[in-house]
Design a protein around this motif. Sequence first.
Motif, PDB file in Angstrom:
ATOM      1  N   ARG A 142       0.849  -1.191   0.000  1.00  0.00           N
ATOM      2  CA  ARG A 142       0.000   0.000   0.000  1.00  0.00           C
ATOM      3  C   ARG A 142       0.882   1.238   0.000  1.00  0.00           C
ATOM      4  O   ARG A 142       2.069   1.177   0.345  1.00  0.00           O
ATOM      5  N   PRO A 143       0.302   2.383  -0.377  1.00  0.00           N
ATOM      6  CA  PRO A 143       1.072   3.628  -0.332  1.00  0.00           C
ATOM      7  C   PRO A 143       1.492   3.953   1.108  1.00  0.00           C
ATOM      8  O   PRO A 143       0.740   3.720   2.053  1.00  0.00           O
ATOM      9  N   MET A 144       2.676   4.479   1.232  1.00  0.00           N
ATOM     10  CA  MET A 144       3.176   4.922   2.537  1.00  0.00           C
ATOM     11  C   MET A 144       2.398   6.172   2.952  1.00  0.00           C
ATOM     12  O   MET A 144       2.085   7.027   2.130  1.00  0.00           O
ATOM     13  N   THR A 145       2.110   6.267   4.247  1.00  0.00           N
ATOM     14  CA  THR A 145       1.456   7.451   4.799  1.00  0.00           C
ATOM     15  C   THR A 145       2.397   8.111   5.799  1.00  0.00           C
ATOM     16  O   THR A 145       3.414   7.526   6.198  1.00  0.00           O
ATOM     17  N   ALA A 146       2.043   9.302   6.239  1.00  0.00           N
ATOM     18  CA  ALA A 146       2.853  10.006   7.245  1.00  0.00           C
ATOM     19  C   ALA A 146       2.953   9.182   8.523  1.00  0.00           C
ATOM     20  O   ALA A 146       3.979   9.221   9.215  1.00  0.00           O
ATOM     21  N   ASP A 147       1.925   8.395   8.829  1.00  0.00           N
ATOM     22  CA  ASP A 147       1.965   7.556  10.027  1.00  0.00           C
ATOM     23  C   ASP A 147       2.995   6.434   9.927  1.00  0.00           C
ATOM     24  O   ASP A 147       3.378   5.855  10.943  1.00  0.00           O
ATOM     25  N   ASP A 148       3.448   6.120   8.713  1.00  0.00           N
ATOM     26  CA  ASP A 148       4.431   5.052   8.501  1.00  0.00           C
ATOM     27  C   ASP A 148       5.874   5.542   8.610  1.00  0.00           C
ATOM     28  O   ASP A 148       6.799   4.726   8.586  1.00  0.00           O
ATOM     29  N   CYS A 149       6.089   6.830   8.693  1.00  0.00           N
ATOM     30  CA  CYS A 149       7.442   7.377   8.566  1.00  0.00           C
ATOM     31  C   CYS A 149       8.408   6.836   9.615  1.00  0.00           C
ATOM     32  O   CYS A 149       9.570   6.548   9.298  1.00  0.00           O
ATOM     33  N   GLU A 150       7.982   6.684  10.855  1.00  0.00           N
ATOM     34  CA  GLU A 150       8.897   6.166  11.865  1.00  0.00           C
ATOM     35  C   GLU A 150       9.256   4.707  11.571  1.00  0.00           C
ATOM     36  O   GLU A 150      10.420   4.326  11.675  1.00  0.00           O
ATOM     37  N   ARG A 151       8.276   3.915  11.199  1.00  0.00           N
ATOM     38  CA  ARG A 151       8.543   2.509  10.859  1.00  0.00           C
ATOM     39  C   ARG A 151       9.478   2.405   9.662  1.00  0.00           C
ATOM     40  O   ARG A 151      10.387   1.583   9.640  1.00  0.00           O
ATOM     41  N   VAL A 152       9.230   3.226   8.650  1.00  0.00           N
ATOM     42  CA  VAL A 152      10.087   3.223   7.464  1.00  0.00           C
ATOM     43  C   VAL A 152      11.507   3.641   7.843  1.00  0.00           C
ATOM     44  O   VAL A 152      12.478   3.041   7.385  1.00  0.00           O
ATOM     45  N   ALA A 153      11.651   4.636   8.687  1.00  0.00           N
ATOM     46  CA  ALA A 153      12.982   5.055   9.133  1.00  0.00           C
ATOM     47  C   ALA A 153      13.678   3.923   9.890  1.00  0.00           C
ATOM     48  O   ALA A 153      14.883   3.681   9.696  1.00  0.00           O
ATOM     49  N   GLU A 154      12.946   3.213  10.742  1.00  0.00           N
ATOM     50  CA  GLU A 154      13.530   2.066  11.448  1.00  0.00           C
ATOM     51  C   GLU A 154      13.987   1.001  10.454  1.00  0.00           C
ATOM     52  O   GLU A 154      15.062   0.412  10.614  1.00  0.00           O
ATOM     53  N   ILE A 155      13.179   0.758   9.434  1.00  0.00           N
ATOM     54  CA  ILE A 155      13.516  -0.247   8.418  1.00  0.00           C
ATOM     55  C   ILE A 155      14.739   0.187   7.619  1.00  0.00           C
ATOM     56  O   ILE A 155      15.656  -0.598   7.394  1.00  0.00           O
ATOM     57  N   ARG A 156      14.759   1.452   7.189  1.00  0.00           N
ATOM     58  CA  ARG A 156      15.886   1.936   6.380  1.00  0.00           C
ATOM     59  C   ARG A 156      17.182   1.914   7.176  1.00  0.00           C
ATOM     60  O   ARG A 156      18.201   1.405   6.716  1.00  0.00           O
ATOM     61  N   ILE A 157      17.142   2.427   8.383  1.00  0.00           N
ATOM     62  CA  ILE A 157      18.356   2.463   9.200  1.00  0.00           C
ATOM     63  C   ILE A 157      18.771   1.049   9.588  1.00  0.00           C
ATOM     64  O   ILE A 157      19.952   0.693   9.523  1.00  0.00           O
ATOM     65  N   GLY A 158      17.815   0.220   9.973  1.00  0.00           N
ATOM     66  CA  GLY A 158      18.139  -1.176  10.267  1.00  0.00           C
ATOM     67  C   GLY A 158      18.713  -1.887   9.057  1.00  0.00           C
ATOM     68  O   GLY A 158      19.631  -2.704   9.176  1.00  0.00           O
TER      69      GLY A 158
ATOM     70  N   ALA B  43      14.803   9.090  14.511  1.00  0.00           N
ATOM     71  CA  ALA B  43      13.929  10.268  14.596  1.00  0.00           C
ATOM     72  C   ALA B  43      14.241  11.268  13.486  1.00  0.00           C
ATOM     73  O   ALA B  43      13.315  11.817  12.864  1.00  0.00           O
ATOM     74  N   GLU B  44      15.523  11.512  13.214  1.00  0.00           N
ATOM     75  CA  GLU B  44      15.900  12.430  12.135  1.00  0.00           C
ATOM     76  C   GLU B  44      15.450  11.898  10.782  1.00  0.00           C
ATOM     77  O   GLU B  44      14.934  12.634   9.941  1.00  0.00           O
TER      78      GLU B  44
END
Length: 175
Positions: free
Chosen positions: A7-23, A44-45
Amino acid sequence: MTGPVLRPMTADDCERVAEIRIGGWQHAYRGLVPQPYLDGLDVAEDAARHRERLLRGDGGVVNLVAETGGGEVAGWAAFGPYRDGDRRTGDAELYALYLRPEHIGRGVGRALLTEAARRCAAAGHRRMYLWVLQGNAPARRFYERAGFRADGAVETFAVGGDEVPEVRYVKELAG
């Protein structure tokens, strides 16, 4: 077993996506980029950066997330027009594809990549490009199994004070 829900990413997904990208960086790039750089990545950044880009709009960039059973965000992909300096071409580019490490090899990455390629073909793009770290053998094998091939282009980018080489891959898309 059914595949992930994309599904399309929403603003509510941003923290999860950041965790995934950094991980993903910390998992896949260990030994390929300086460890102090990996250790200094901040969720957070990164989440704030994703949120700002998503809310502002990113010039044709599509962000998809993959959810597994129970609604867990297990992966993220971003794609859009191919970037060639300041000019755009008629081709597409996969900008990012990251998974939670525990979902590697479970079809989540394949589902995201397949959907990105399908959408790019439907939008009229003839080719899809991506860049992958030269030393990231598992990612290179993944893309090769999906029909991408290295086209000979190599560039470096600066990360944590080191120059890290990337290899460009391309795949012809069915129209």
